[in-house]
Design an enzyme around this catalytic site. Sequence first.
Site, PDB file in Angstrom:
ATOM      1  N   ASP A  72    -125.511   7.276 -48.427  1.00 49.12           N
ATOM      2  CA  ASP A  72    -126.337   7.477 -49.686  1.00 49.12           C
ATOM      3  C   ASP A  72    -125.593   8.584 -50.298  1.00 49.12           C
ATOM      4  O   ASP A  72    -124.479   9.181 -50.086  1.00 49.12           O
ATOM      5  CB  ASP A  72    -127.631   7.951 -49.321  1.00 49.12           C
ATOM      6  CG  ASP A  72    -127.884   8.855 -48.331  1.00 49.12           C
ATOM      7  OD1 ASP A  72    -126.635   9.256 -47.536  1.00 49.12           O
ATOM      8  OD2 ASP A  72    -128.986   9.482 -47.903  1.00 49.12           O
ATOM      9  N   TYR A  74    -124.748  12.277 -52.340  1.00 49.03           N
ATOM     10  CA  TYR A  74    -124.559  13.413 -51.960  1.00 49.03           C
ATOM     11  C   TYR A  74    -126.006  14.352 -51.962  1.00 49.03           C
ATOM     12  O   TYR A  74    -126.384  14.179 -53.251  1.00 49.03           O
ATOM     13  CB  TYR A  74    -123.425  14.389 -52.658  1.00 49.03           C
ATOM     14  CG  TYR A  74    -122.022  13.902 -52.155  1.00 49.03           C
ATOM     15  CD1 TYR A  74    -121.372  13.812 -51.025  1.00 49.03           C
ATOM     16  CD2 TYR A  74    -121.350  13.593 -53.266  1.00 49.03           C
ATOM     17  CE1 TYR A  74    -120.055  13.344 -50.909  1.00 49.03           C
ATOM     18  CE2 TYR A  74    -119.908  13.362 -53.228  1.00 49.03           C
ATOM     19  CZ  TYR A  74    -119.470  13.053 -51.902  1.00 49.03           C
ATOM     20  OH  TYR A  74    -117.942  12.719 -51.826  1.00 49.03           O
ATOM     21  N   PHE A  85    -118.679   8.702 -52.822  1.00 49.32           N
ATOM     22  CA  PHE A  85    -117.838   9.769 -52.520  1.00 49.32           C
ATOM     23  C   PHE A  85    -117.078  10.616 -53.793  1.00 49.32           C
ATOM     24  O   PHE A  85    -116.432  11.654 -53.608  1.00 49.32           O
ATOM     25  CB  PHE A  85    -116.438   9.184 -51.976  1.00 49.32           C
ATOM     26  CG  PHE A  85    -116.505   8.497 -50.733  1.00 49.32           C
ATOM     27  CD1 PHE A  85    -116.884   9.187 -49.270  1.00 49.32           C
ATOM     28  CD2 PHE A  85    -116.766   6.944 -50.534  1.00 49.32           C
ATOM     29  CE1 PHE A  85    -117.097   8.637 -48.370  1.00 49.32           C
ATOM     30  CE2 PHE A  85    -116.996   6.720 -49.270  1.00 49.32           C
ATOM     31  CZ  PHE A  85    -117.287   7.298 -48.056  1.00 49.32           C
ATOM     32  N   HIS A 197    -114.659   7.333 -40.532  1.00 47.54           N
ATOM     33  CA  HIS A 197    -115.080   7.990 -41.644  1.00 47.54           C
ATOM     34  C   HIS A 197    -114.225   9.098 -41.851  1.00 47.54           C
ATOM     35  O   HIS A 197    -113.875   9.642 -41.319  1.00 47.54           O
ATOM     36  CB  HIS A 197    -116.736   8.269 -41.422  1.00 47.54           C
ATOM     37  CG  HIS A 197    -117.322   8.628 -42.853  1.00 47.54           C
ATOM     38  ND1 HIS A 197    -117.248   9.866 -43.309  1.00 47.54           N
ATOM     39  CD2 HIS A 197    -117.989   7.962 -43.784  1.00 47.54           C
ATOM     40  CE1 HIS A 197    -118.022   9.974 -44.334  1.00 47.54           C
ATOM     41  NE2 HIS A 197    -118.436   8.747 -44.605  1.00 47.54           N
TER      42      HIS A 197
END
Length: 232
Positions: A72, A74, A85, A197
């Site tokens: 989701d 930031y 990102f 990740h």
Amino acid sequence: MPSPPPAAGAALPLPDPPPGWEDLAFFRTGWPDIAAALRAEARPWQPAAPDLFRALALTPPDAVRVVILGQDPYPTAGRATGLAFSYPPGVRPAHSLANILRELHDDTGVARADGDLSGWARQGVLLLNTILSVPVGVTGGHRALGWQRLADQVLARVATRPTAFLLWGRPAQAVAAPHLDGPHKGEAGHLVLSTPHPSPLSARRGFFGARPFSRVNDWLRARAEAPIDWSA
């Protein structure tokens, strides 16, 4: 007697479905309920309403060559841009994005001080979060709204032709897995690069050193396609 005040956010203008994606069933069956929930949300949320579908608007279906899946947006106020990102222009990259750009430099030599990844999106890199909104300061706060149905339908469409998938972390891998077992699976079809990740908690467990950016460009060149300019 005066009329009662409108519900919180009731007049909030929300975006239309982005061109090229507007025929997805989600926009008929899921978006109306999510739009109502966003208008009723008493907490501030982000990204800005016009940027909710920014990833899809910048990368229409026929342009998609690479998919990078986020979770989701930031939750830090002012940081979400509608692209997974990505940071707003001029904001110093930190945390996961800093690690992504570190791996980019180690892999390709490209040094980026800016975290605005919209140049990638305009070259066919779909920077898609599986949840497209978040209350400020509340990670996962809109997880129950039903955004995941949109991600599923987008991936189903994208997976009908060979595409490179950068799947960073188990949640991204789980979302994408059902769509990667079709007729394009294998060396002649999709490029699927699954790693941990890039967050500070897991980047050293296999994200660093995976060389995803050069591997994507090698795959594109082998298909006689222009590589991604990761410096853009």
